[in-house]
Design a protein around this motif. Sequence first.
Motif, PDB file in Angstrom:
ATOM      1  N   ARG A  80       0.836  -1.201   0.000  1.00  0.00           N
ATOM      2  CA  ARG A  80       0.000   0.000   0.000  1.00  0.00           C
ATOM      3  C   ARG A  80       0.874   1.255   0.000  1.00  0.00           C
ATOM      4  O   ARG A  80       0.604   2.214  -0.728  1.00  0.00           O
ATOM      5  CB  ARG A  80      -0.919  -0.027   1.226  1.00  0.00           C
ATOM      6  N   MET A 117       1.191   4.065  -2.946  1.00  0.00           N
ATOM      7  CA  MET A 117       0.977   5.464  -2.612  1.00  0.00           C
ATOM      8  C   MET A 117       2.125   6.312  -3.172  1.00  0.00           C
ATOM      9  O   MET A 117       1.911   7.406  -3.703  1.00  0.00           O
ATOM     10  CB  MET A 117       0.900   5.623  -1.083  1.00  0.00           C
ATOM     11  N   LYS A 168      -3.797   3.733  -7.528  1.00  0.00           N
ATOM     12  CA  LYS A 168      -4.886   3.283  -6.670  1.00  0.00           C
ATOM     13  C   LYS A 168      -5.374   1.915  -7.138  1.00  0.00           C
ATOM     14  O   LYS A 168      -5.806   1.758  -8.277  1.00  0.00           O
ATOM     15  CB  LYS A 168      -6.044   4.286  -6.688  1.00  0.00           C
ATOM     16  N   TRP A 197      -8.048  -2.330  -2.209  1.00  0.00           N
ATOM     17  CA  TRP A 197      -7.353  -2.725  -0.981  1.00  0.00           C
ATOM     18  C   TRP A 197      -7.337  -4.241  -0.795  1.00  0.00           C
ATOM     19  O   TRP A 197      -6.345  -4.820  -0.342  1.00  0.00           O
ATOM     20  CB  TRP A 197      -8.001  -2.044   0.221  1.00  0.00           C
TER      21      TRP A 197
END
Length: 321
Positions: free
Chosen positions: A66, A70, A75, A78
């Motif tokens: 993650r 970032m 994106k 999750w």
Amino acid sequence: MTFKKYLWPTVGALTIALSAWLLYKELRGLSLDDVWDSLMAIPMMHWLLAAGSTLVAYAALAGYDRIALMHLGKKIDWWFITICSFTTYALSHNVGASVVSGAVVRYRAYSTRGLTPAEIGVLIATCSFTFMLGTLLLAGMVLVYEPELMERFGDLVPVEASAATGVLILALIGLYVVASFMKLKPLKLGSINIFYPAPKVVMPQLIIAPIELIGAAGIIYFALPEAGNPGFMIVLGIFLISFSAALLSHAPGGLGVLELVFLMGLPDMNQADVIAALLVFRLFYLIIPFVMALVVILIFERSQFRQNNPPDLKRGEQQES
């Protein structure tokens, strides 16, 4: 190419052989019955705490990917990141040569989400750096809090030097954090621009990686008995040394390396108790996740095959033939 192909497997095999020989010399008076008795002596509550520590460690591992995404400004769902991260580390921890084996899994997964090879390379490098940063941060803290840790591995480093090394490590990490707020210009390597991580990336690095390592060390700590237990900070310090040595050895699962370093670092504890705690660690942190990762890969590859070969297309090809 042939040399590179066989280099790390050879290094891993030689490391296992050397570690096995040293372990044999260390444990030749130990019986399997002693180890089994030590396993049975672990209270049920400590088994549950060790299992909980495993969940904490693997939950934090998902944060590595993650953070890297970032940094890339990408994106991705999750849930996909969590499954990919879990599978990557479950396989690489067991197979050995973690950078290479983990890269294969990440490339296969993230290429299906539109990431280019260059972006996946940056993602892998960022994850590796996050782990290294967390290891150094905790190592610095342990050396400052428990400078006598290194005396367990010999008298090569004075206590004062250990504490000073810890302060130096923490100072360098502090400079890394300060630099993140300075918005430095990208570093150019040929046609590739390497951007310095922003504070929104650096701060999670300093949280997620230590949580993962503390969770992993907690498995061993809770599996050890109270008799002769030097405390969590010492166990954490020994774990950082042993786990780093296991990764550098490229031995599958750090087999033999982990055990050898822990036995050296815990000379006052019953050897059977130490081996039993490490078996619990291998069960929770390595074996069970490895089996689950194989199932995940099977399901993923099956879904990709169906996506690339839809039933309607197959029927159309059959009718044409």
